[in-house]
Design an enzyme around this catalytic site. Structure first.
Site, PDB file in Angstrom:
ATOM      1  N   ASP A  56       0.820  -0.931   0.020  1.00  0.00           N
ATOM      2  CA  ASP A  56      -0.091   0.060  -0.042  1.00  0.00           C
ATOM      3  C   ASP A  56       0.944   1.301  -0.079  1.00  0.00           C
ATOM      4  OD1 ASP A  56      -2.325   1.545  -0.116  1.00  0.00           O
ATOM      5  OD2 ASP A  56      -2.807   1.044   2.125  1.00  0.00           O
TER       6      ASP A  56
ATOM      7  N   ASN B 213       1.463   3.288  -2.957  1.00  0.00           N
ATOM      8  CA  ASN B 213       1.732   3.743  -4.332  1.00  0.00           C
ATOM      9  C   ASN B 213       1.539   5.050  -4.834  1.00  0.00           C
ATOM     10  OD1 ASN B 213       3.060   1.247  -4.280  1.00  0.00           O
ATOM     11  ND2 ASN B 213       1.623   0.378  -5.936  1.00  0.00           N
TER      12      ASN B 213
ATOM     13  N   HIS C 213       2.903   3.120  -8.862  1.00  0.00           N
ATOM     14  CA  HIS C 213       2.545   1.667  -9.038  1.00  0.00           C
ATOM     15  C   HIS C 213       3.536   0.973  -9.985  1.00  0.00           C
ATOM     16  CE1 HIS C 213      -1.515   1.985  -7.503  1.00  0.00           C
ATOM     17  NE2 HIS C 213      -1.928   2.930  -8.661  1.00  0.00           N
TER      18      HIS C 213
ATOM     19  N   TRP D  58     -11.738  -1.296  -8.517  1.00  0.00           N
ATOM     20  CA  TRP D  58     -12.096  -1.037  -9.639  1.00  0.00           C
ATOM     21  C   TRP D  58     -13.159   0.160  -9.590  1.00  0.00           C
ATOM     22  CZ3 TRP D  58     -11.597  -3.957 -13.987  1.00  0.00           C
ATOM     23  CH2 TRP D  58     -11.476  -5.303 -14.016  1.00  0.00           C
TER      24      TRP D  58
ATOM     25  N   ARG E 169     -11.735   2.892  -8.856  1.00  0.00           N
ATOM     26  CA  ARG E 169     -10.671   3.985  -9.251  1.00  0.00           C
ATOM     27  C   ARG E 169     -10.840   4.641 -10.249  1.00  0.00           C
ATOM     28  NH1 ARG E 169      -4.975   2.573  -5.873  1.00  0.00           N
ATOM     29  NH2 ARG E 169      -6.042   2.114  -3.983  1.00  0.00           N
TER      30      ARG E 169
ATOM     31  N   LEU F 201      10.258 -20.790  -4.854  1.00  0.00           N
ATOM     32  CA  LEU F 201       9.589 -19.812  -4.339  1.00  0.00           C
ATOM     33  C   LEU F 201       8.150 -19.887  -5.050  1.00  0.00           C
ATOM     34  CD1 LEU F 201       8.819 -17.429  -2.289  1.00  0.00           C
ATOM     35  CD2 LEU F 201       9.553 -15.821  -4.125  1.00  0.00           C
TER      36      LEU F 201
ATOM     37  N   SER G   1      -8.307  -4.444   5.065  1.00  0.00           N
ATOM     38  CA  SER G   1      -9.090  -3.802   3.706  1.00  0.00           C
ATOM     39  C   SER G   1      -9.577  -5.223   3.248  1.00  0.00           C
ATOM     40  CB  SER G   1      -8.046  -3.045   3.094  1.00  0.00           C
ATOM     41  OG  SER G   1      -7.705  -1.963   3.678  1.00  0.00           O
TER      42      SER G   1
HETATM   43  C1  IPE Z   1      -5.499  -2.791  -0.535  1.00  0.00           C
HETATM   44  O1  IPE Z   1      -5.201  -1.322  -0.594  1.00  0.00           O
HETATM   45  C2  IPE Z   1      -5.589  -3.267  -1.813  1.00  0.00           C
HETATM   46  C3  IPE Z   1      -4.149  -3.526  -2.313  1.00  0.00           C
HETATM   47  C4  IPE Z   1      -2.951  -3.132  -1.825  1.00  0.00           C
HETATM   48  C5  IPE Z   1      -4.107  -4.080  -3.653  1.00  0.00           C
HETATM   49  P1  IPE Z   1      -6.413  -0.012  -0.829  1.00  0.00           P
HETATM   50  O2  IPE Z   1      -5.422   1.126  -0.867  1.00  0.00           O
HETATM   51  O3  IPE Z   1      -6.943  -0.369  -1.881  1.00  0.00           O
HETATM   52  O4  IPE Z   1      -7.083  -0.078   0.408  1.00  0.00           O
HETATM   53  P2  IPE Z   1      -7.958   0.976   1.221  1.00  0.00           P
HETATM   54  O5  IPE Z   1      -8.935   1.515   0.399  1.00  0.00           O
HETATM   55  O6  IPE Z   1      -6.912   1.691   1.887  1.00  0.00           O
HETATM   56  O7  IPE Z   1      -8.626  -0.023   2.405  1.00  0.00           O
HETATM   57  C1  IPE Z   2      -1.546   0.321  -3.226  1.00  0.00           C
HETATM   58  O1  IPE Z   2      -1.250   1.538  -3.481  1.00  0.00           O
HETATM   59  C2  IPE Z   2      -1.883  -0.379  -4.714  1.00  0.00           C
HETATM   60  C3  IPE Z   2      -3.071  -0.577  -5.086  1.00  0.00           C
HETATM   61  C4  IPE Z   2      -3.982  -0.548  -4.372  1.00  0.00           C
HETATM   62  C5  IPE Z   2      -3.326  -1.133  -6.521  1.00  0.00           C
HETATM   63  P1  IPE Z   2      -2.540   2.565  -3.536  1.00  0.00           P
HETATM   64  O2  IPE Z   2      -2.695   2.997  -4.911  1.00  0.00           O
HETATM   65  O3  IPE Z   2      -3.743   2.298  -2.564  1.00  0.00           O
HETATM   66  O4  IPE Z   2      -1.766   4.212  -2.944  1.00  0.00           O
HETATM   67  P2  IPE Z   2      -2.434   5.097  -1.946  1.00  0.00           P
HETATM   68  O5  IPE Z   2      -2.851   4.089  -0.600  1.00  0.00           O
HETATM   69  O6  IPE Z   2      -3.531   5.539  -2.653  1.00  0.00           O
HETATM   70  O7  IPE Z   2      -1.146   5.877  -1.561  1.00  0.00           O
HETATM   71 MG    MG Z   3      -4.173   2.274  -0.589  1.00  0.00          MG
END
Ligand code: IPE
Ligand code: IPE
Ligand code: MG
Length: 250
Positions: A28, A30, A45, A77, A79, A139, A204
């Site tokens: 999380d 990115n 990402h 989805w 987003r 792995l 999450s």
């Molecule tokens: C969880 O992160 C999903 C992934 C890392 C792929 P999110 O950023 O989507 O989760 P929330 O929205 O903070 O709960």
């Molecule tokens: C995690 O990073 C990757 C995915 C959920 C795809 P985020 O995209 O959720 O990054 P933040 O949390 O918005 O910074």
């Molecule tokens: Mg996130």
């Protein structure tokens, strides 16, 4: 793949008899990482893939046999379209371009999630990558993509109720193991350690059933800044923590 590997000294700090069999990563932060640099979220990402490769290298060196990494949730989805399609492209590129490196390193690649909802072409690419690496054993890398822990539980319940309906099983004979065996993670053991980056302290909807007894380590850094040292630190923390499973600590 980056060459930097954990130093032998770092690895000697580990108790070889207490290496977790399965470690899960919630990658999380990115988007925040990119925003802090005035860059588009997709830039974060892309950097995230590099961080995952570092985590893979560490897992290989530390002899962790199963590594799960959450790359896309069903909630993602929601987003913006451009971000969603960018994430699909990143998975496709990783499975097409990095697969040779994964294969050479002895990585068996698995993609777990509701894959039928993905583009047919992407489904084919996933199948090819899994087929190509299926006999590797250094792995197992489990990429959770379009994964949803609750939806997985609902499906498990539906499958079991079908069996009850057909008379194959009695409802009172349903066990925890039977539930596990009907989830998407049926063939894997539960993670002993889960690491989430970006300072966010929640699951999450990630593998809630499987993480009932998992040690949770939360790291402040955003995922693109995650290093082998961070992984090592989490593993040392895990090894220092007594896992009681409800019993009195010995
Ligand atoms: C969880 O992160 C999903 C992934 C890392 C792929 P999110 O950023 O989507 O989760 P929330 O929205 O903070 O709960
Ligand atoms: C995690 O990073 C990757 C995915 C959920 C795809 P985020 O995209 O959720 O990054 P933040 O949390 O918005 O910074
Ligand atoms: Mg996130």
């Amino acid at each position: 793949m980056p060459k930097a590997l954990p130093s032998p000294q770092m690895l000697s700090e580990l108790n070889p008899d207490a290496i977790p069999r399965h470690v899960a990563l919630i990658m999380d932060g990115n988007g925040r990482w990119a925003s802090e640099r005035h860059q588009p979220r997709l830039f974060g990402h892309k950097k995230g893939v590099e961080a995952l490769k570092k985590a893979i290298n560490y897992a290989l060196k530390a002899n962790i046999p199963f590594l799960s990494a959450w790359a896309f949730s069903t909630a993602n989805w929601k987003r913006p379209k451009s971000e969603v399609s960018g994430l699909m492209t990143i998975l496709r590129h990783t499975l097409e371009k990095d697969i040779d490196e994964f294969h050479e390193k002895g990585i068996c690649l698995r993609v777990i999630g509701f894959l039928n909802d993905l583009d047919k072409n992407l489904q084919k690419i996933i199948q090819n990558a899994q087929e190509r690496t299926k006999n590797n054993s250094a792995l197992t890398l489990i990429i959770h993509f379009n994964y949803d822990g609750r939806k997985d539980m609902v499906q498990a319940v539906q499958k079991l109720s079908e069996k009850v309906k057909s008379g194959e099983i009695l409802s009172e004979s349903i066990t925890e193991d039977m539930i596990s065996q009907n989830t998407l993670m049926a063939e894997f053991t539960d993670p002993e350690l889960l690491i989430r980056t970006s300072g966010v302290v929640r699951l999450s909807n990630y593998m809630m059933w499987q993480c009932a007894f998992t040690e949770l380590v939360f790291i402040e850094k955003n995922w693109p800044d995650f290093t082998e040292e961070d992984f090592h630190g989490a593993l040392l923390k895990f090894q220092k923590t007594a896992r009681n499973f409800g019993q009195v600590s010995t």
